[in-house]
Design an enzyme around this catalytic site. Structure first.
Site, PDB file in Angstrom:
ATOM      1  N   HIS A  84       0.852  -1.189   0.000  1.00  0.00           N
ATOM      2  CA  HIS A  84       0.000   0.000   0.000  1.00  0.00           C
ATOM      3  C   HIS A  84       0.895   1.249   0.000  1.00  0.00           C
ATOM      4  O   HIS A  84       1.940   1.271   0.649  1.00  0.00           O
ATOM      5  CB  HIS A  84      -0.917   0.003   1.227  1.00  0.00           C
ATOM      6  CG  HIS A  84      -1.953   1.082   1.156  1.00  0.00           C
ATOM      7  ND1 HIS A  84      -1.673   2.395   1.450  1.00  0.00           N
ATOM      8  CD2 HIS A  84      -3.257   1.051   0.776  1.00  0.00           C
ATOM      9  CE1 HIS A  84      -2.775   3.131   1.262  1.00  0.00           C
ATOM     10  NE2 HIS A  84      -3.744   2.333   0.859  1.00  0.00           N
ATOM     11  N   GLU A 150      -3.765   1.951  -7.513  1.00  0.00           N
ATOM     12  CA  GLU A 150      -4.128   3.089  -6.673  1.00  0.00           C
ATOM     13  C   GLU A 150      -3.168   4.245  -6.947  1.00  0.00           C
ATOM     14  O   GLU A 150      -2.066   4.298  -6.368  1.00  0.00           O
ATOM     15  CB  GLU A 150      -4.027   2.713  -5.192  1.00  0.00           C
ATOM     16  CG  GLU A 150      -4.970   1.615  -4.764  1.00  0.00           C
ATOM     17  CD  GLU A 150      -5.258   1.699  -3.275  1.00  0.00           C
ATOM     18  OE1 GLU A 150      -6.415   1.958  -2.918  1.00  0.00           O
ATOM     19  OE2 GLU A 150      -4.328   1.525  -2.483  1.00  0.00           O
ATOM     20  N   GLY A 156      -7.097   9.307  -0.626  1.00  0.00           N
ATOM     21  CA  GLY A 156      -7.432  10.189   0.485  1.00  0.00           C
ATOM     22  C   GLY A 156      -7.509  11.659   0.123  1.00  0.00           C
ATOM     23  O   GLY A 156      -7.570  12.515   1.001  1.00  0.00           O
ATOM     24  N   SER A 192     -10.039   7.457  -3.501  1.00  0.00           N
ATOM     25  CA  SER A 192     -11.206   8.337  -3.377  1.00  0.00           C
ATOM     26  C   SER A 192     -12.473   7.766  -4.015  1.00  0.00           C
ATOM     27  O   SER A 192     -13.289   8.498  -4.564  1.00  0.00           O
ATOM     28  CB  SER A 192     -10.889   9.732  -3.928  1.00  0.00           C
ATOM     29  OG  SER A 192      -9.877  10.346  -3.147  1.00  0.00           O
ATOM     30  N   GLY A 214     -11.366   5.801   3.061  1.00  0.00           N
ATOM     31  CA  GLY A 214     -12.201   6.657   3.897  1.00  0.00           C
ATOM     32  C   GLY A 214     -13.689   6.329   3.839  1.00  0.00           C
ATOM     33  O   GLY A 214     -14.364   6.268   4.874  1.00  0.00           O
TER      34      GLY A 214
HETATM   35  P1  PGA Z   1      -9.258   6.348  -0.033  1.00  0.00           P
HETATM   36  O1  PGA Z   1      -8.115   5.273   0.276  1.00  0.00           O
HETATM   37  O2  PGA Z   1     -10.450   5.596  -0.541  1.00  0.00           O
HETATM   38  O3  PGA Z   1      -9.502   7.033   1.278  1.00  0.00           O
HETATM   39  O4  PGA Z   1      -8.710   7.269  -1.086  1.00  0.00           O
HETATM   40  C1  PGA Z   1      -7.903   4.194  -0.592  1.00  0.00           C
HETATM   41  C2  PGA Z   1      -6.773   3.347  -0.076  1.00  0.00           C
HETATM   42  O5  PGA Z   1      -5.869   3.881   0.566  1.00  0.00           O
HETATM   43  O6  PGA Z   1      -6.751   2.134  -0.297  1.00  0.00           O
END
Ligand code: PGA
Length: 228
Positions: A84, A150, A156, A192, A214
């Site tokens: 991650h 990602e 985030g 996100s 989130g």
């Molecule tokens: P997010 O995080 O949905 O808050 O952007 C995704 C992740 O870190 O896997």
């Protein structure tokens, strides 16, 4: 089959009234929660499919604070996140570290969820594909894994990659996976994802689901699962 993965990160498990019901899998969608390690047993007791947010590639011994892949498997998890971007950035995990984790996870009988993605600077300098290729080429894996694309700049931030960007990257990743005889690997998007954009994202050709941070803590996570 679609996959919706809930990464709770460093947060307690949700206290809203829809926990644990909206985190359960159905015929159409596999839902997996990734709670902080101390909540793994509770989530399993609550009838959920569970993964760990990270795992050490070390064998047993003097590694204070670490939990390795065999222990994660013994705790009842079936999945583990590897690489991650928050681990790569905050804990300086390299592609080589991630490769060791992926191998250890597979050896322990876990399904690694391998996270890859480019930074904003890398995207803006046109090196997205080479970054992703380098991240994947560092690893040994087969069809028994899941890959989550990602983009670091989308995690985030509330900024989601566009449909075109996601489609293009997933098509590129499919090409790489084909050269490795890994056509069966599910490819998720993360960054996100929320109740408003999930339907459009999971409908993109080549997207097998989403890794949600989130928004996975909120009641409207139900809408993300329902979008599949
Ligand atoms: P997010 O995080 O949905 O808050 O952007 C995704 C992740 O870190 O896997």
């Amino acid at each position: 089959m679609k996959y919706i993965f809930a990464n709770f990160k460093l947060n307690p498990i949700p206290t809203h009234t829809l926990y644990p019901s909206i985190y359960k899998s159905s015929e159409a969608v596999t839902v997996v929660v990734f709670p902080p390690a101390v909540f793994i047993h509770k989530c399993i007791a609550d009838g959920l499919a569970v993964g760990a947010q990270c795992g050490s590639s070390n064998t047993f011994g003097a590694f204070t604070g670490e939990v390795n892949m065999p222990l994660i498997k013994d705790s009842g998890c079936t999945y583990v996140l590897c690489g991650h971007s928050e681990r790569r950035t905050l804990h300086h995990e390299t592609n080589e570290d991630v490769a060791l984790q992926v191998t250890a996870a597979v050896q322990a009988g876990l399904t690694p969820v391998i996270c890859i993605g480019e930074t904003l600077a890398e995207r803006e300098s046109g090196t997205t594909e080479s970054v992703l290729q380098t991240q994947l080429n560092a690893l040994e894996f087969n069809n028994d894994c899941i890959i989550a694309y990602e983009p670091v700049w989308a995690i985030g931030t509330g900024v989601t990659a566009t449909t075109e960007q996601i489609h293009a990257v997933h098509a590129f990743l499919r090409q790489i996976l084909a050269t490795k005889n890994c056509n069966a690997v599910p490819l998720l998007y993360g960054g996100s994802v929320n109740a408003n954009n999930a339907k459009e994202i999971v409908a993109i050709d080549g997207v097998d689901g989403a890794l949600v941070g989130g928004a996975s803590l909120k009641e409207d996570f139900a809408q993300i699962v329902a979008a599949c």
